[in-house]
Design a protein around this motif. Sequence first.
Motif, PDB file in Angstrom:
ATOM      1  N   THR A 131       0.828  -1.197   0.000  1.00 37.23           N
ATOM      2  CA  THR A 131       0.000   0.000   0.000  1.00 37.23           C
ATOM      3  C   THR A 131       0.864   1.250   0.000  1.00 37.23           C
ATOM      4  O   THR A 131       0.584   2.225  -0.714  1.00 37.23           O
ATOM      5  N   GLN A 132       1.918   1.243   0.796  1.00 42.76           N
ATOM      6  CA  GLN A 132       2.847   2.367   0.829  1.00 42.76           C
ATOM      7  C   GLN A 132       3.434   2.638  -0.544  1.00 42.76           C
ATOM      8  O   GLN A 132       3.458   3.787  -1.024  1.00 42.76           O
ATOM      9  N   ASP A 133       3.917   1.591  -1.211  1.00 41.66           N
ATOM     10  CA  ASP A 133       4.569   1.782  -2.508  1.00 41.66           C
ATOM     11  C   ASP A 133       3.585   2.281  -3.556  1.00 41.66           C
ATOM     12  O   ASP A 133       3.925   3.121  -4.404  1.00 41.66           O
ATOM     13  N   ALA A 134       2.346   1.777  -3.509  1.00 37.21           N
ATOM     14  CA  ALA A 134       1.331   2.248  -4.462  1.00 37.21           C
ATOM     15  C   ALA A 134       1.009   3.714  -4.229  1.00 37.21           C
ATOM     16  O   ALA A 134       0.870   4.498  -5.179  1.00 37.21           O
ATOM     17  N   ALA A 135       0.889   4.113  -2.963  1.00 35.89           N
ATOM     18  CA  ALA A 135       0.616   5.518  -2.648  1.00 35.89           C
ATOM     19  C   ALA A 135       1.780   6.398  -3.079  1.00 35.89           C
ATOM     20  O   ALA A 135       1.586   7.522  -3.573  1.00 35.89           O
ATOM     21  N   TRP A 136       3.003   5.894  -2.897  1.00 37.00           N
ATOM     22  CA  TRP A 136       4.179   6.679  -3.301  1.00 37.00           C
ATOM     23  C   TRP A 136       4.204   6.872  -4.817  1.00 37.00           C
ATOM     24  O   TRP A 136       4.476   7.977  -5.297  1.00 37.00           O
ATOM     25  N   VAL A 137       3.913   5.809  -5.574  1.00 37.09           N
ATOM     26  CA  VAL A 137       3.878   5.946  -7.035  1.00 37.09           C
ATOM     27  C   VAL A 137       2.841   6.987  -7.431  1.00 37.09           C
ATOM     28  O   VAL A 137       3.082   7.827  -8.309  1.00 37.09           O
ATOM     29  N   ASP A 138       1.676   6.971  -6.810  1.00 38.17           N
ATOM     30  CA  ASP A 138       0.656   7.984  -7.091  1.00 38.17           C
ATOM     31  C   ASP A 138       1.182   9.386  -6.790  1.00 38.17           C
ATOM     32  O   ASP A 138       0.917  10.333  -7.531  1.00 38.17           O
ATOM     33  N   SER A 139       1.932   9.509  -5.719  1.00 37.43           N
ATOM     34  CA  SER A 139       2.424  10.829  -5.315  1.00 37.43           C
ATOM     35  C   SER A 139       3.410  11.415  -6.315  1.00 37.43           C
ATOM     36  O   SER A 139       3.629  12.627  -6.339  1.00 37.43           O
ATOM     37  N   LEU A 140       4.016  10.556  -7.142  1.00 41.59           N
ATOM     38  CA  LEU A 140       4.998  11.044  -8.108  1.00 41.59           C
ATOM     39  C   LEU A 140       4.360  11.939  -9.166  1.00 41.59           C
ATOM     40  O   LEU A 140       5.059  12.715  -9.826  1.00 41.59           O
ATOM     41  N   SER A 141       3.046  11.833  -9.322  1.00 38.86           N
ATOM     42  CA  SER A 141       2.334  12.705 -10.261  1.00 38.86           C
ATOM     43  C   SER A 141       1.793  13.957  -9.583  1.00 38.86           C
ATOM     44  O   SER A 141       1.215  14.816 -10.253  1.00 38.86           O
ATOM     45  N   ALA A 142       1.954  14.044  -8.273  1.00 39.87           N
ATOM     46  CA  ALA A 142       1.507  15.216  -7.522  1.00 39.87           C
ATOM     47  C   ALA A 142       2.660  16.217  -7.408  1.00 39.87           C
ATOM     48  O   ALA A 142       3.828  15.867  -7.617  1.00 39.87           O
ATOM     49  N   PRO A 143       2.353  17.458  -7.063  1.00 42.41           N
ATOM     50  CA  PRO A 143       3.413  18.475  -6.984  1.00 42.41           C
ATOM     51  C   PRO A 143       4.460  18.192  -5.917  1.00 42.41           C
ATOM     52  O   PRO A 143       5.603  18.626  -6.042  1.00 42.41           O
ATOM     53  N   ALA A 144       4.070  17.472  -4.857  1.00 44.19           N
ATOM     54  CA  ALA A 144       5.012  17.249  -3.759  1.00 44.19           C
ATOM     55  C   ALA A 144       4.702  15.922  -3.081  1.00 44.19           C
ATOM     56  O   ALA A 144       3.603  15.383  -3.198  1.00 44.19           O
ATOM     57  N   ALA A 145       5.691  15.406  -2.363  1.00 42.41           N
ATOM     58  CA  ALA A 145       5.502  14.190  -1.581  1.00 42.41           C
ATOM     59  C   ALA A 145       4.580  14.468  -0.409  1.00 42.41           C
ATOM     60  O   ALA A 145       4.481  15.601   0.061  1.00 42.41           O
ATOM     61  N   PHE A 146       3.871  13.423   0.073  1.00 41.87           N
ATOM     62  CA  PHE A 146       2.968  13.658   1.203  1.00 41.87           C
ATOM     63  C   PHE A 146       2.961  12.523   2.220  1.00 41.87           C
ATOM     64  O   PHE A 146       2.183  12.547   3.164  1.00 41.87           O
ATOM     65  N   GLY A 147       3.787  11.529   2.078  1.00 33.95           N
ATOM     66  CA  GLY A 147       3.863  10.457   3.075  1.00 33.95           C
ATOM     67  C   GLY A 147       4.771  10.856   4.224  1.00 33.95           C
ATOM     68  O   GLY A 147       5.099  12.032   4.396  1.00 33.95           O
ATOM     69  N   PRO A 148       5.190   9.892   5.057  1.00 31.73           N
ATOM     70  CA  PRO A 148       6.129  10.184   6.141  1.00 31.73           C
ATOM     71  C   PRO A 148       7.337  10.949   5.605  1.00 31.73           C
ATOM     72  O   PRO A 148       7.892  10.598   4.558  1.00 31.73           O
ATOM     73  N   SER A 149       7.726  11.983   6.320  1.00 33.69           N
ATOM     74  CA  SER A 149       8.647  12.967   5.762  1.00 33.69           C
ATOM     75  C   SER A 149      10.059  12.865   6.317  1.00 33.69           C
ATOM     76  O   SER A 149      10.325  12.168   7.301  1.00 33.69           O
ATOM     77  N   ALA A 150      10.956  13.623   5.684  1.00 34.33           N
ATOM     78  CA  ALA A 150      12.310  13.743   6.207  1.00 34.33           C
ATOM     79  C   ALA A 150      12.291  14.339   7.608  1.00 34.33           C
ATOM     80  O   ALA A 150      13.113  13.974   8.463  1.00 34.33           O
ATOM     81  N   TRP A 151      11.344  15.249   7.861  1.00 33.87           N
ATOM     82  CA  TRP A 151      11.215  15.814   9.212  1.00 33.87           C
ATOM     83  C   TRP A 151      10.866  14.709  10.210  1.00 33.87           C
ATOM     84  O   TRP A 151      11.426  14.653  11.306  1.00 33.87           O
ATOM     85  N   ASP A 152       9.959  13.816   9.837  1.00 33.80           N
ATOM     86  CA  ASP A 152       9.635  12.681  10.702  1.00 33.80           C
ATOM     87  C   ASP A 152      10.884  11.844  10.967  1.00 33.80           C
ATOM     88  O   ASP A 152      11.089  11.345  12.083  1.00 33.80           O
ATOM     89  N   GLY A 153      11.714  11.681   9.940  1.00 33.41           N
ATOM     90  CA  GLY A 153      12.947  10.926  10.109  1.00 33.41           C
ATOM     91  C   GLY A 153      13.916  11.607  11.047  1.00 33.41           C
ATOM     92  O   GLY A 153      14.574  10.954  11.863  1.00 33.41           O
ATOM     93  N   LEU A 154      14.019  12.939  10.949  1.00 35.46           N
ATOM     94  CA  LEU A 154      14.905  13.690  11.844  1.00 35.46           C
ATOM     95  C   LEU A 154      14.428  13.595  13.283  1.00 35.46           C
ATOM     96  O   LEU A 154      15.221  13.322  14.194  1.00 35.46           O
ATOM     97  N   VAL A 155      13.142  13.822  13.510  1.00 36.07           N
ATOM     98  CA  VAL A 155      12.621  13.763  14.880  1.00 36.07           C
ATOM     99  C   VAL A 155      12.838  12.376  15.470  1.00 36.07           C
ATOM    100  O   VAL A 155      13.259  12.233  16.625  1.00 36.07           O
ATOM    101  N   ALA A 156      12.561  11.341  14.690  1.00 40.42           N
ATOM    102  CA  ALA A 156      12.785   9.980  15.178  1.00 40.42           C
ATOM    103  C   ALA A 156      14.242   9.763  15.535  1.00 40.42           C
ATOM    104  O   ALA A 156      14.564   9.128  16.557  1.00 40.42           O
ATOM    105  N   GLN A 157      15.158  10.304  14.727  1.00 34.86           N
ATOM    106  CA  GLN A 157      16.579  10.126  14.998  1.00 34.86           C
ATOM    107  C   GLN A 157      16.992  10.858  16.273  1.00 34.86           C
ATOM    108  O   GLN A 157      17.848  10.381  17.032  1.00 34.86           O
ATOM    109  N   ILE A 158      16.389  12.010  16.538  1.00 32.49           N
ATOM    110  CA  ILE A 158      16.691  12.748  17.769  1.00 32.49           C
ATOM    111  C   ILE A 158      16.225  11.941  18.985  1.00 32.49           C
ATOM    112  O   ILE A 158      16.926  11.863  20.004  1.00 32.49           O
ATOM    113  N   VAL A 159      15.050  11.319  18.875  1.00 32.64           N
ATOM    114  CA  VAL A 159      14.569  10.488  19.979  1.00 32.64           C
ATOM    115  C   VAL A 159      15.446   9.249  20.139  1.00 32.64           C
ATOM    116  O   VAL A 159      15.746   8.826  21.264  1.00 32.64           O
TER     117      VAL A 159
END
Length: 351
Positions: free
Chosen positions: A279-307
């Motif tokens: 489901t994630q990969d299908a949603a990501w492929v759909d997002s490639l036709s949108a102006p911007a990404a909208f799934g879990p973000s680099a910011w989410d990755g940074l916050v997780a790394q800080i924790v």
Amino acid sequence: MVDAPSKRIGLIGAGGMGSFHARTLAAIAGAQVAVIADPFGDTAAALAAELGAQTTRDPESVATDSSLDAVVIASPDETHASLTRAAMAAGLRVLCEKPLATTVADAQAVVDAEVALGQRVVQLGFMREYDMAHRQLVDAIAGDIEGGSQIQLMRSLHRNTSPEPRTDLAVVGQSGVHDIHSIRFITGQEIEAVTAYATRRGDGSLRHIVLMCELAGGGHAMVEFDDDGFGYEVAVDVTIGSATVSTAAPARPIERRNASVATTIGRDWFGWFADAYRTQDAAWVDSLSAPAAFGPSAWDGLVAQIVVHAALTSLDQGGRVAVDLPAWPDLFGSTRDRIVASAEAAERDLA
């Protein structure tokens, strides 16, 4: 009406996770796995032959290939940040497996690069957001949250099957990082402090770890992780107001034979979360036709790394460690708003 051409996708890393992504993407309409990169060429060559893709031993050449539309990064953890930044610089959209980086500084560098770009182009592989059981739990407590009920406790139980000892960073940064992100996307709250407790194996490596997290709303979240359990299992429950809501386990047959009753749960994440990854990969492929990404973000990755860093500090030094977050860039919006958008996209792909 002429169909839009398929998005040309490069894959970096042809191991278990990368191969799963490649085969999943190859089955999605509108996606073409064009090239596969792995320094160990035999695995990549066999996978590329199966999918009709090109192959290379040079991951950097794929990350910087501007003839591609996007790239999936499933290489070793320590390469994620540098390859993500290279792909961003080449104008590619990115699906990067978790973790975003192995250090806070490297994760921050990815966020800074995306903010400078002024557009979200990176999605991080926190696939639990696309798991049906997790989404159902989020939906079930949404009304309580909107009605002003407070989360008293969220508990995340995570059992793994790693008989070989791993470093503290691997246990917390590769496995526990999923549970850390689950706290944020389920509660919509930040973690303000963490206290870590560990039970170690005879060689000193982690066997069990408990993270007690203090939430911004005043409640707590607890992560219980076993690195060498009887099978693979993930379960979450949330106590909110006078209710407790729990995730349901994947449906499996119950066998009655040989004077026993048993349900086989499996020993790895493939069986537990395969549908979530698809489901994630299908949603990501759909997002490639949108102006911007909208799934879990680099910011989410940074916050997780800080924790993660705070948890490792608590393991090393003992006691409570505060989680200090940088200013939240406007580019990434609010966690709750992004979760809603991500869930809606996932539901469209399931329909």
